[in-house]
Design a protein around this motif. Structure first.
Motif, PDB file in Angstrom:
ATOM      1  N   SER A 295       0.820  -1.225   0.000  1.00 31.75           N
ATOM      2  CA  SER A 295       0.000   0.000   0.000  1.00 31.75           C
ATOM      3  C   SER A 295       0.840   1.255   0.000  1.00 31.75           C
ATOM      4  O   SER A 295       0.548   2.214  -0.717  1.00 31.75           O
ATOM      5  N   GLY A 296       1.864   1.283   0.848  1.00 35.48           N
ATOM      6  CA  GLY A 296       2.656   2.490   1.033  1.00 35.48           C
ATOM      7  C   GLY A 296       3.417   2.879  -0.216  1.00 35.48           C
ATOM      8  O   GLY A 296       3.908   2.029  -0.960  1.00 35.48           O
ATOM      9  N   THR A 297       3.540   4.188  -0.446  1.00 31.50           N
ATOM     10  CA  THR A 297       4.166   4.685  -1.656  1.00 31.50           C
ATOM     11  C   THR A 297       5.467   5.412  -1.346  1.00 31.50           C
ATOM     12  O   THR A 297       5.630   6.017  -0.280  1.00 31.50           O
ATOM     13  N   VAL A 298       6.393   5.360  -2.305  1.00 28.42           N
ATOM     14  CA  VAL A 298       7.651   6.089  -2.161  1.00 28.42           C
ATOM     15  C   VAL A 298       7.367   7.584  -2.130  1.00 28.42           C
ATOM     16  O   VAL A 298       7.926   8.325  -1.318  1.00 28.42           O
ATOM     17  N   GLY A 299       6.456   8.044  -3.002  1.00 31.75           N
ATOM     18  CA  GLY A 299       6.106   9.459  -3.026  1.00 31.75           C
ATOM     19  C   GLY A 299       5.536   9.941  -1.712  1.00 31.75           C
ATOM     20  O   GLY A 299       5.856  11.035  -1.242  1.00 31.75           O
ATOM     21  N   GLY A 300       4.695   9.125  -1.083  1.00 31.94           N
ATOM     22  CA  GLY A 300       4.133   9.486   0.204  1.00 31.94           C
ATOM     23  C   GLY A 300       5.165   9.520   1.308  1.00 31.94           C
ATOM     24  O   GLY A 300       5.121  10.374   2.200  1.00 31.94           O
ATOM     25  N   ASN A 301       6.127   8.596   1.256  1.00 29.92           N
ATOM     26  CA  ASN A 301       7.202   8.558   2.247  1.00 29.92           C
ATOM     27  C   ASN A 301       8.033   9.831   2.207  1.00 29.92           C
ATOM     28  O   ASN A 301       8.525  10.303   3.234  1.00 29.92           O
ATOM     29  N   VAL A 302       8.151  10.400   1.016  1.00 30.02           N
ATOM     30  CA  VAL A 302       8.870  11.660   0.850  1.00 30.02           C
ATOM     31  C   VAL A 302       7.962  12.847   1.180  1.00 30.02           C
ATOM     32  O   VAL A 302       8.330  13.744   1.946  1.00 30.02           O
ATOM     33  N   ALA A 303       6.751  12.861   0.619  1.00 26.91           N
ATOM     34  CA  ALA A 303       5.878  14.038   0.715  1.00 26.91           C
ATOM     35  C   ALA A 303       5.479  14.373   2.142  1.00 26.91           C
ATOM     36  O   ALA A 303       5.298  15.548   2.474  1.00 26.91           O
ATOM     37  N   ASN A 304       5.345  13.364   3.003  1.00 24.25           N
ATOM     38  CA  ASN A 304       4.933  13.633   4.382  1.00 24.25           C
ATOM     39  C   ASN A 304       6.054  14.184   5.242  1.00 24.25           C
ATOM     40  O   ASN A 304       5.815  14.646   6.360  1.00 24.25           O
ATOM     41  N   GLY A 305       7.295  14.105   4.751  1.00 22.57           N
ATOM     42  CA  GLY A 305       8.398  14.812   5.385  1.00 22.57           C
ATOM     43  C   GLY A 305       8.811  14.316   6.754  1.00 22.57           C
ATOM     44  O   GLY A 305       9.352  15.084   7.552  1.00 22.57           O
ATOM     45  N   SER A 306       8.605  13.050   7.048  1.00 23.55           N
ATOM     46  CA  SER A 306       9.005  12.530   8.355  1.00 23.55           C
ATOM     47  C   SER A 306      10.527  12.557   8.500  1.00 23.55           C
ATOM     48  O   SER A 306      11.246  12.199   7.569  1.00 23.55           O
ATOM     49  N   PRO A 307      11.045  12.959   9.666  1.00 27.13           N
ATOM     50  CA  PRO A 307      12.501  12.952   9.871  1.00 27.13           C
ATOM     51  C   PRO A 307      13.077  11.552   9.982  1.00 27.13           C
ATOM     52  O   PRO A 307      14.295  11.383   9.930  1.00 27.13           O
ATOM     53  N   ILE A 308      12.208  10.548  10.127  1.00 24.98           N
ATOM     54  CA  ILE A 308      12.686   9.177  10.250  1.00 24.98           C
ATOM     55  C   ILE A 308      12.174   8.294   9.120  1.00 24.98           C
ATOM     56  O   ILE A 308      12.206   7.069   9.223  1.00 24.98           O
ATOM     57  N   GLY A 309      11.697   8.893   8.032  1.00 25.61           N
ATOM     58  CA  GLY A 309      11.321   8.106   6.871  1.00 25.61           C
ATOM     59  C   GLY A 309      12.538   7.377   6.333  1.00 25.61           C
ATOM     60  O   GLY A 309      13.643   7.929   6.287  1.00 25.61           O
ATOM     61  N   ASP A 310      12.356   6.144   5.913  1.00 26.77           N
ATOM     62  CA  ASP A 310      13.499   5.328   5.496  1.00 26.77           C
ATOM     63  C   ASP A 310      14.049   5.699   4.126  1.00 26.77           C
ATOM     64  O   ASP A 310      15.259   5.652   3.907  1.00 26.77           O
ATOM     65  N   SER A 311      13.181   6.039   3.179  1.00 29.70           N
ATOM     66  CA  SER A 311      13.675   6.249   1.821  1.00 29.70           C
ATOM     67  C   SER A 311      14.364   7.597   1.592  1.00 29.70           C
ATOM     68  O   SER A 311      15.310   7.658   0.787  1.00 29.70           O
ATOM     69  N   PRO A 312      13.956   8.723   2.223  1.00 30.36           N
ATOM     70  CA  PRO A 312      14.582  10.008   1.890  1.00 30.36           C
ATOM     71  C   PRO A 312      16.099  10.069   2.017  1.00 30.36           C
ATOM     72  O   PRO A 312      16.754  10.595   1.110  1.00 30.36           O
ATOM     73  N   PRO A 313      16.721   9.550   3.103  1.00 28.00           N
ATOM     74  CA  PRO A 313      18.187   9.634   3.146  1.00 28.00           C
ATOM     75  C   PRO A 313      18.862   8.926   1.965  1.00 28.00           C
ATOM     76  O   PRO A 313      19.829   9.455   1.389  1.00 28.00           O
ATOM     77  N   ALA A 314      18.349   7.761   1.595  1.00 27.83           N
ATOM     78  CA  ALA A 314      18.933   7.045   0.461  1.00 27.83           C
ATOM     79  C   ALA A 314      18.731   7.819  -0.835  1.00 27.83           C
ATOM     80  O   ALA A 314      19.650   7.915  -1.669  1.00 27.83           O
ATOM     81  N   LEU A 315      17.546   8.383  -1.015  1.00 28.92           N
ATOM     82  CA  LEU A 315      17.262   9.144  -2.231  1.00 28.92           C
ATOM     83  C   LEU A 315      18.088  10.427  -2.280  1.00 28.92           C
ATOM     84  O   LEU A 315      18.550  10.841  -3.351  1.00 28.92           O
ATOM     85  N   ILE A 316      18.298  11.059  -1.133  1.00 29.14           N
ATOM     86  CA  ILE A 316      19.141  12.255  -1.078  1.00 29.14           C
ATOM     87  C   ILE A 316      20.577  11.914  -1.461  1.00 29.14           C
ATOM     88  O   ILE A 316      21.217  12.615  -2.251  1.00 29.14           O
ATOM     89  N   ALA A 317      21.104  10.831  -0.889  1.00 32.06           N
ATOM     90  CA  ALA A 317      22.475  10.435  -1.191  1.00 32.06           C
ATOM     91  C   ALA A 317      22.657  10.110  -2.665  1.00 32.06           C
ATOM     92  O   ALA A 317      23.727  10.343  -3.240  1.00 32.06           O
ATOM     93  N   LEU A 318      21.627   9.596  -3.296  1.00 31.14           N
ATOM     94  CA  LEU A 318      21.699   9.250  -4.713  1.00 31.14           C
ATOM     95  C   LEU A 318      21.502  10.462  -5.620  1.00 31.14           C
ATOM     96  O   LEU A 318      21.686  10.367  -6.832  1.00 31.14           O
TER      97      LEU A 318
END
Length: 493
Positions: A296-319
């Motif tokens: 159910s969960g989306t990569v876009g939602g993991n980013v858009a909600n802006g959680s400081p502990i979301g798992d995908s943003p740090p990896a996406l930022i590094a890339l």
């Protein structure tokens, strides 16, 4: 425009016009239909007692996925086939999964049993799943049994789930496909009035127009986060816009330069493409939530909600990923790290929404590592999430992109450490020290229930050293493999 939702259940079309913006699928099943086989446990998508299956056409194939009904909005089942535990008993016969659970004593107190059965129902219908204990335990990572009955449950899965599907659902699969194709219309859904509604636009233009009129509405894709606002924070969200029916928004486009991910593409749908970019990304994606959450969960939602502990943003930022946004006034793109301004605040204007993101491939001189540190291996929130992309030439670090989650109010780059690492030699750990020291200035972590500030800082520094050791070849490679094996073994025990 359509003022109802419609879905299949028991082979018949169900059409509902009274759908509240925050009504959950679990409440609909238990309170309206009085189908109480689906249990209410944690109310946050962790225990799996409420698991049901949703059947949808994915690339032309009828695919059943496990879903947490407690945080799934009722309106989000539009266009799908809904399967609950009550639907499995057909013509006086138990489903093969139910039969195996009975014969191998997979049910103890019985509260969690329907959820396990529904997760195993989706495994029963999964194509290409390899028959192994590891496959089963990974599939059931989102189902908890407090009677410690995992061994017979896994035995039942191994007994029932790996032969060709032979049940009512497989027999009528072609009929189901035809009915789902009929339900897949291109009309916008709007139920309610201008003050309180559930809506599901069918196009990006329709979304832009509606959100422009109602910038105070809540956008929801998978509801793995928004669902908890409803069940745990008890928030009243009178205007709900579901993104799941927008044509093309679930795209996953792979190219030689990278991967374009639509805002409603799920973690499950993107796992293969992310693994192809870097094996560490594939490992990370497998540890984001459970099978139910990733479906159910989306990569876009993991980013858009802006959680400081979301798992995908740090990896996406590094890339070096890029975020795409759109509104009725037009579209724009920005580096993903610039999207996060402060805790709970993102660079998003009223009426503007995330449409997708682009993840570039690694170059030949790039080395990438990412690590998730949490108290449990499966289905746990990060204490620290770290990601590293090093640009290396002849054993020298020319540049670095380093990002952490859980260390600040937003996912954040460690720019001091990045600068200090420039020119460091992989074969000389003494040249890494300045970067380790710079991390002390890059972050001032907080202490909370997940970890102390001291633990977070020490872990962040250790992970940077670990990444450099692995890239330099001075860390035994089998240690990472061993750690993963041990973690899977502990979960299955």
């Amino acid at each position: 425009m359509r003022d109802t939702i419609q879905f299949l259940k028991g082979g018949k079309v169900v059409e509902l016009e009274d759908v509240g913006p925050t009504e959950t699928l679990l409440d609909y099943l238990r309170l309206r239909r009085r189908e109480t086989g689906t249990k209410e446990g944690c109310g946050e998508g962790d225990c799996g007692a409420c698991t049901v299956a949703l059947g949808r056409l994915i690339d032309g194939k009828l695919t059943y996925q496990p879903i947490n009904a407690c945080i799934q909005l009722l309106g989000m089942v539009d266009g799908a086939e809904l399967v609950t535990v009550e639907d499995l008993f057909q013509d006086g016969r138990l489903h093969p999964v139910q039969k195996a659970m009975v014969e191998l004593h997979g049910s103890q107190c019985g509260f969690c049993t329907p959820g396990f059965i529904m997760s195993l129902f989706t495994l029963y219908h999964a194509e290409g799943a390899s028959k192994s204990r590891k496959t089963v335990t990974e599939w059931l990572a989102g189902n908890l049994c407090r009677c410690t009955g995992y061994r017979p449950i896994v035995d039942a899965a191994l007994e029932a789930c790996f032969d060709a599907a032979d049940d009512t659902f497989s027999w009528r699969a072609n009929e189901t496909k035809e009915k789902l194709q009929v339900l897949a219309d291109s009309r916008d859904v709007f139920i309610g009035d201008s003050n309180r509604f559930f809506s599901s636009p069918a196009t990006l233009d329709g979304l832009a127009a509606l959100y422009g009129q109602h910038p105070d509405a809540t956008l929801v894709a998978g509801a793995t986060d928004v669902g908890l606002w409803i069940t745990k924070q008890m928030r009243d969200l009178p205007k709900m816009i579901w993104l799941g029916r927008i044509e093309g928004l679930d795209r996953v486009e792979v190219s030689p330069s990278g991967v374009l991910i639509g805002a409603s593409a799920t973690f499950e749908a993107t796992e293969e493409a992310m693994t192809d970019i870097a094996s560490d990304l594939g490992e990370l994606w497998k540890r984001i939530g459970s099978k139910q959450v990733r479906a159910s969960g989306t990569v876009g939602g993991n980013v858009a909600n802006g959680s400081p502990i979301g798992d995908s943003p740090p990896a996406l930022i590094a890339l070096g990923a890029t975020l795409e946004l759109q509104s009725a006034d037009g579209s724009r793109a920005l580096p993903i790290e610039d999207f996060f301004i402060d805790y709970g605040k993102q660079d998003r204007q009223p009426g503007e929404f995330v449409t997708g993101l682009f993840v570039p491939r690694l170059s030949a001189n790039h080395a990438f590592r990412c690590y998730k540190i949490s108290k449990r291996f499966d289905q746990d929130i990060s204490s620290v999430m770290a990601a590293f992309r090093f640009t290396i030439e002849e054993g020298t670090v020319l540049a670095a992109r380093i990002a952490y989650g859980g260390m600040a109010a937003t996912p954040k780059r460690a720019k001091g450490a990045e600068a200090a690492l420039s020119g460091a030699l992989l074969d000389d750990p003494a040249t890494w020290g300045a970067a380790m020291q710079a991390l002390l200035s890059d972050f001032t972590p907080l202490t909370d229930m997940r970890a102390s500030a001291e633990y977070r800082m020490e872990t962040a520094r250790a992970l940077l050293a670990k990444a450099l050791m692995e890239v330099s070849g001075t860390a035994p490679e089998d240690l990472r493999v061993l750690a993963r094996r041990e973690a899977h073994h502990d979960h299955a025990a």
